[in-house]
Design a protein around this motif. Structure first.
Motif, PDB file in Angstrom:
ATOM      1  N   VAL A  86      64.810 -33.102 -52.700  1.00 53.32           N
ATOM      2  CA  VAL A  86      63.520 -32.633 -53.224  1.00 53.32           C
ATOM      3  C   VAL A  86      63.078 -31.378 -52.446  1.00 53.32           C
ATOM      4  CG1 VAL A  86      61.066 -33.207 -53.467  1.00 53.32           C
ATOM      5  CG2 VAL A  86      62.804 -34.903 -54.077  1.00 53.32           C
ATOM      6  N   LYS A  90      62.225 -27.274 -53.513  1.00 57.35           N
ATOM      7  CA  LYS A  90      60.998 -26.556 -53.145  1.00 57.35           C
ATOM      8  C   LYS A  90      61.354 -25.308 -52.312  1.00 57.35           C
ATOM      9  CE  LYS A  90      57.608 -29.735 -54.253  1.00 57.35           C
ATOM     10  NZ  LYS A  90      56.305 -29.527 -54.816  1.00 57.35           N
ATOM     11  N   SER A  93      62.654 -22.531 -54.473  1.00 54.05           N
ATOM     12  CA  SER A  93      61.576 -21.863 -55.224  1.00 54.05           C
ATOM     13  C   SER A  93      60.862 -20.857 -54.331  1.00 54.05           C
ATOM     14  CB  SER A  93      60.525 -22.870 -55.716  1.00 54.05           C
ATOM     15  OG  SER A  93      61.094 -23.788 -56.603  1.00 54.05           O
ATOM     16  N   ARG A 198      52.673 -12.321 -47.742  1.00 51.74           N
ATOM     17  CA  ARG A 198      53.009 -13.439 -48.627  1.00 51.74           C
ATOM     18  C   ARG A 198      54.390 -14.013 -48.292  1.00 51.74           C
ATOM     19  NH1 ARG A 198      50.513 -16.653 -50.167  1.00 51.74           N
ATOM     20  NH2 ARG A 198      51.792 -17.122 -51.951  1.00 51.74           N
ATOM     21  N   TYR A 212      58.782 -32.019 -43.549  1.00 47.21           N
ATOM     22  CA  TYR A 212      58.778 -33.142 -44.502  1.00 47.21           C
ATOM     23  C   TYR A 212      60.129 -33.864 -44.546  1.00 47.21           C
ATOM     24  CZ  TYR A 212      59.182 -35.264 -49.192  1.00 47.21           C
ATOM     25  OH  TYR A 212      59.450 -36.094 -50.239  1.00 47.21           O
ATOM     26  N   THR A 230      40.668 -10.839 -47.100  1.00 46.36           N
ATOM     27  CA  THR A 230      39.822 -11.030 -48.283  1.00 46.36           C
ATOM     28  C   THR A 230      38.354 -10.739 -47.989  1.00 46.36           C
ATOM     29  OG1 THR A 230      39.655 -13.376 -47.757  1.00 46.36           O
ATOM     30  CG2 THR A 230      41.248 -12.766 -49.460  1.00 46.36           C
ATOM     31  N   SER A 231      37.963 -10.780 -46.721  1.00 47.37           N
ATOM     32  CA  SER A 231      36.535 -10.536 -46.416  1.00 47.37           C
ATOM     33  C   SER A 231      36.289  -9.206 -45.711  1.00 47.37           C
ATOM     34  CB  SER A 231      35.965 -11.709 -45.615  1.00 47.37           C
ATOM     35  OG  SER A 231      36.724 -11.903 -44.447  1.00 47.37           O
ATOM     36  N   VAL A 232      37.318  -8.342 -45.699  1.00 46.44           N
ATOM     37  CA  VAL A 232      37.143  -7.046 -45.024  1.00 46.44           C
ATOM     38  C   VAL A 232      36.215  -6.140 -45.821  1.00 46.44           C
ATOM     39  CG1 VAL A 232      38.305  -4.862 -44.509  1.00 46.44           C
ATOM     40  CG2 VAL A 232      39.303  -7.002 -43.707  1.00 46.44           C
ATOM     41  N   ILE A 233      35.238  -5.560 -45.126  1.00 48.19           N
ATOM     42  CA  ILE A 233      34.379  -4.521 -45.707  1.00 48.19           C
ATOM     43  C   ILE A 233      34.442  -3.310 -44.773  1.00 48.19           C
ATOM     44  CG2 ILE A 233      32.010  -3.850 -46.315  1.00 48.19           C
ATOM     45  CD1 ILE A 233      31.430  -6.791 -46.901  1.00 48.19           C
TER      46      ILE A 233
ATOM     47  N   LYS B  55      41.379 -27.938 -52.737  1.00 51.18           N
ATOM     48  CA  LYS B  55      41.995 -29.077 -52.031  1.00 51.18           C
ATOM     49  C   LYS B  55      42.419 -30.169 -53.010  1.00 51.18           C
ATOM     50  CE  LYS B  55      40.306 -28.901 -47.321  1.00 51.18           C
ATOM     51  NZ  LYS B  55      39.650 -27.576 -47.420  1.00 51.18           N
ATOM     52  N   GLU B  61      49.318 -31.873 -56.237  1.00 46.45           N
ATOM     53  CA  GLU B  61      50.719 -31.460 -56.094  1.00 46.45           C
ATOM     54  C   GLU B  61      51.499 -32.464 -55.245  1.00 46.45           C
ATOM     55  OE1 GLU B  61      51.828 -28.112 -53.713  1.00 46.45           O
ATOM     56  OE2 GLU B  61      53.798 -27.977 -54.656  1.00 46.45           O
ATOM     57  N   LEU B  62      50.876 -32.875 -54.145  1.00 48.46           N
ATOM     58  CA  LEU B  62      51.527 -33.874 -53.287  1.00 48.46           C
ATOM     59  C   LEU B  62      51.772 -35.177 -54.046  1.00 48.46           C
ATOM     60  CD1 LEU B  62      49.973 -33.727 -49.705  1.00 48.46           C
ATOM     61  CD2 LEU B  62      52.338 -33.333 -50.404  1.00 48.46           C
ATOM     62  N   ALA B  65      54.746 -34.825 -56.246  1.00 47.25           N
ATOM     63  CA  ALA B  65      55.985 -34.889 -55.458  1.00 47.25           C
ATOM     64  C   ALA B  65      56.289 -36.329 -55.050  1.00 47.25           C
ATOM     65  CB  ALA B  65      55.871 -33.989 -54.225  1.00 47.25           C
ATOM     66  N   LEU B  89      58.268 -31.258 -60.854  1.00 43.12           N
ATOM     67  CA  LEU B  89      58.163 -30.745 -59.478  1.00 43.12           C
ATOM     68  C   LEU B  89      57.915 -29.239 -59.489  1.00 43.12           C
ATOM     69  CD1 LEU B  89      61.045 -32.654 -57.645  1.00 43.12           C
ATOM     70  CD2 LEU B  89      58.616 -32.744 -57.074  1.00 43.12           C
ATOM     71  N   LYS B  90      58.688 -28.529 -60.302  1.00 43.18           N
ATOM     72  CA  LYS B  90      58.550 -27.051 -60.355  1.00 43.18           C
ATOM     73  C   LYS B  90      57.190 -26.662 -60.950  1.00 43.18           C
ATOM     74  CE  LYS B  90      63.054 -25.646 -59.541  1.00 43.18           C
ATOM     75  NZ  LYS B  90      63.500 -24.533 -58.725  1.00 43.18           N
ATOM     76  N   SER B  92      54.418 -28.349 -60.922  1.00 36.61           N
ATOM     77  CA  SER B  92      53.313 -28.618 -60.000  1.00 36.61           C
ATOM     78  C   SER B  92      53.266 -27.571 -58.885  1.00 36.61           C
ATOM     79  CB  SER B  92      53.401 -30.035 -59.428  1.00 36.61           C
ATOM     80  OG  SER B  92      54.520 -30.149 -58.577  1.00 36.61           O
ATOM     81  N   SER B  93      54.425 -27.060 -58.449  1.00 33.93           N
ATOM     82  CA  SER B  93      54.428 -25.982 -57.452  1.00 33.93           C
ATOM     83  C   SER B  93      53.749 -24.745 -58.021  1.00 33.93           C
ATOM     84  CB  SER B  93      55.851 -25.581 -57.043  1.00 33.93           C
ATOM     85  OG  SER B  93      56.510 -26.642 -56.431  1.00 33.93           O
ATOM     86  N   ARG B  97      50.107 -22.881 -56.792  1.00 33.74           N
ATOM     87  CA  ARG B  97      49.974 -21.456 -56.493  1.00 33.74           C
ATOM     88  C   ARG B  97      48.874 -20.823 -57.339  1.00 33.74           C
ATOM     89  NH1 ARG B  97      49.626 -18.967 -52.910  1.00 33.74           N
ATOM     90  NH2 ARG B  97      49.998 -16.992 -53.932  1.00 33.74           N
ATOM     91  N   TYR B 101      45.518 -18.681 -56.212  1.00 33.02           N
ATOM     92  CA  TYR B 101      45.068 -17.371 -56.713  1.00 33.02           C
ATOM     93  C   TYR B 101      43.600 -17.439 -57.160  1.00 33.02           C
ATOM     94  CZ  TYR B 101      49.791 -15.454 -56.507  1.00 33.02           C
ATOM     95  OH  TYR B 101      51.011 -15.001 -56.052  1.00 33.02           O
ATOM     96  N   ASN B 104      41.570 -17.336 -54.132  1.00 33.79           N
ATOM     97  CA  ASN B 104      41.528 -15.986 -53.568  1.00 33.79           C
ATOM     98  C   ASN B 104      40.526 -15.096 -54.317  1.00 33.79           C
ATOM     99  OD1 ASN B 104      42.659 -13.046 -53.210  1.00 33.79           O
ATOM    100  ND2 ASN B 104      43.539 -14.248 -51.543  1.00 33.79           N
ATOM    101  N   LYS B 107      37.187 -16.078 -52.932  1.00 33.41           N
ATOM    102  CA  LYS B 107      36.960 -15.545 -51.576  1.00 33.41           C
ATOM    103  C   LYS B 107      36.531 -14.091 -51.673  1.00 33.41           C
ATOM    104  CE  LYS B 107      40.157 -18.115 -48.601  1.00 33.41           C
ATOM    105  NZ  LYS B 107      41.353 -17.915 -47.743  1.00 33.41           N
ATOM    106  N   ARG B 108      37.204 -13.333 -52.519  1.00 31.66           N
ATOM    107  CA  ARG B 108      36.868 -11.908 -52.648  1.00 31.66           C
ATOM    108  C   ARG B 108      35.518 -11.733 -53.367  1.00 31.66           C
ATOM    109  NH1 ARG B 108      41.415  -8.889 -51.047  1.00 31.66           N
ATOM    110  NH2 ARG B 108      43.341 -10.098 -51.094  1.00 31.66           N
ATOM    111  N   THR B 111      32.923 -11.700 -50.774  1.00 23.41           N
ATOM    112  CA  THR B 111      32.890 -10.382 -50.131  1.00 23.41           C
ATOM    113  C   THR B 111      32.199  -9.363 -51.038  1.00 23.41           C
ATOM    114  OG1 THR B 111      34.991 -10.943 -49.094  1.00 23.41           O
ATOM    115  CG2 THR B 111      34.322  -8.636 -48.982  1.00 23.41           C
ATOM    116  N   ARG B 198      49.121 -12.527 -61.640  1.00 18.51           N
ATOM    117  CA  ARG B 198      50.072 -13.481 -61.055  1.00 18.51           C
ATOM    118  C   ARG B 198      49.897 -14.877 -61.664  1.00 18.51           C
ATOM    119  NH1 ARG B 198      54.213 -13.015 -59.893  1.00 18.51           N
ATOM    120  NH2 ARG B 198      54.275 -14.663 -58.366  1.00 18.51           N
TER     121      ARG B 198
END
Lengths: 238, 238
Positions: A86, A90, A93, A198, A212, A230-233, B55, B61-62, B65, B89-90, B92-93, B97, B101, B104, B107-108, B111, B198
């Motif tokens: 498993v 992963k 990928s 990344r 794991y 992400t928080s840069v200004i 979260k 995802e866990l 798996a 499995l693929k 859920s990965s 991701r 995104y 992210n 988060k921006r 800002t 993405r």
């Protein structure tokens, strides 16, 4: 005797799967290295090689998936063995994505070769690249040795990559503000820096998978905190 | 009778795994939607919710798996069943991701809420988000129906997302050149646009997995061509 034979063949299959992962990892590491060298030397030929060779990595991912699926179908892997298979899925990928990021760096290198660029950021990109290459070598070693501690250490190393990325992000924004003619080049550089960051994240994911395999658990530590980009200004000073 | 019972229990396990994927997909779709709404309304509370709820997606995802590994260990899935589990499995990965995104973007957003921003790009970001949400709904439908044609259609839809991304990239660079005070905000917007693009790519990956479950093959079509943002050069007109 026939039972021994079956066990032996199974071990061979697992070992072949592991070899495939290590080969894939080695190739991705080489791709990152070439992508960064290509960028720093504006070497379009090297960049084109990286872009073309990404197909090899894609094929290796498919090969891992095929081999893993065969093992599931023909053996009944249990416990550790099951976890390694498993995890191999992963890990492959993640490696495939890392290859994509190296390819993206090289695509942008070709663009950058056509426009003037501030040179000062080269050193920071190189430093990030070196750190990530180091992480990749460590995580592959940890994978082969099934070394959970070394895997955790890779996760810790990623903090430094994140910090470098945040300061590079800030630095590049400053160049853009200083001279609007830098904006296109600097934007591609921002994405290149992000690509390297990344690749570090995906190396961390592989570290988690190695942990794991060995322990049956994913490490608990909170992730994704050291990258503050992400928080840069940055304010323009006039 | 006991054999029937075992077959029935196995079907239930597969069906539960599928439900988990659909639940995860629905949540990720909601996260994207909330992230885009939060961005367009500078709504920091919504952004914080998206960040916190990521979260839940990680946990799902866990769970996928763990369930998949249990099925491998206790059943000997073959052919179609085996492919669905490997694909789960693929998938859920990829969903995990996509959730990252969305996080992210949020988060921006936090800002961006602190700095003035050109508003004109909002419409393009919304349009990209809508297209990607549409792809996500289609790919989950295709997954549940095991519809390979619909999965291929999702892959085609991604071209439009890529084209929108390229023109948005160009548009944002122009704003940066017009006024250096836009640079920080626009840089975060560039990355937000890239995040949406993405998410589209990962939705395409899921489409490929659906095709794989149904046919045993990954679609041959060349990928990653419509996004030309890596080669965009915008010259400052003075």
């Amino acid at each position: 005797m026939p039972k021994d034979h079956i066990v032996h063949a199974f071990d061979m299959e697992l070992s072949n799967l592991e070899k495939l992962i290590v080969e894939m990892g080695g190739r991705v590491e080489m791709q990152l290295d070439k992508a960064i060298n290509g960028l720093l030397n504006y070497d379009v030929e090297t960049a084109k090689e990286v872009i073309a060779d990404d197909k090899i990595i894609d094929r290796l991912e498919l090969e891992v998936a095929t081999k893993a699926t065969e093992i599931f179908a023909t053996r009944q892997p249990m416990a550790d063995d099951l976890r390694s298979i498993v995890a191999a899925l992963k890990i492959s990928s993640n490696l495939e994505r890392m290859g994509d990021y190296a390819k993206n760096i090289s695509k942008r290198t070709i663009t950058l070769s056509q426009i003037p660029l501030v040179s000062i950021t080269g050193k920071s990109v190189r430093r990030m690249g070196d750190l990530v290459s180091h992480m990749m070598r460590d995580v592959l070693d940890a994978y082969v040795a099934r070394d959970a501690d070394k895997a955790l250490d890779v996760i810790v190393q990623d903090h430094e990559v994140d910090q470098l990325h945040t300061s590079l992000f800030r630095e590049i924004l400053t160049y853009m503000m200083e001279d609007a003619r830098n904006i296109t080049a600097c934007t591609h550089l921002l994405f290149i820096a992000k690509n390297v960051e990344r690749i570090g994240d995906h190396t961390t994911n592989i570290g988690e998978q190695v942990y794991y395999i060995k322990t049956g658990n994913i490490p608990e530590e909170e992730r994704d905190t050291a990258d503050k980009a992400t928080s840069v200004i940055v304010e323009k000073s006039d």
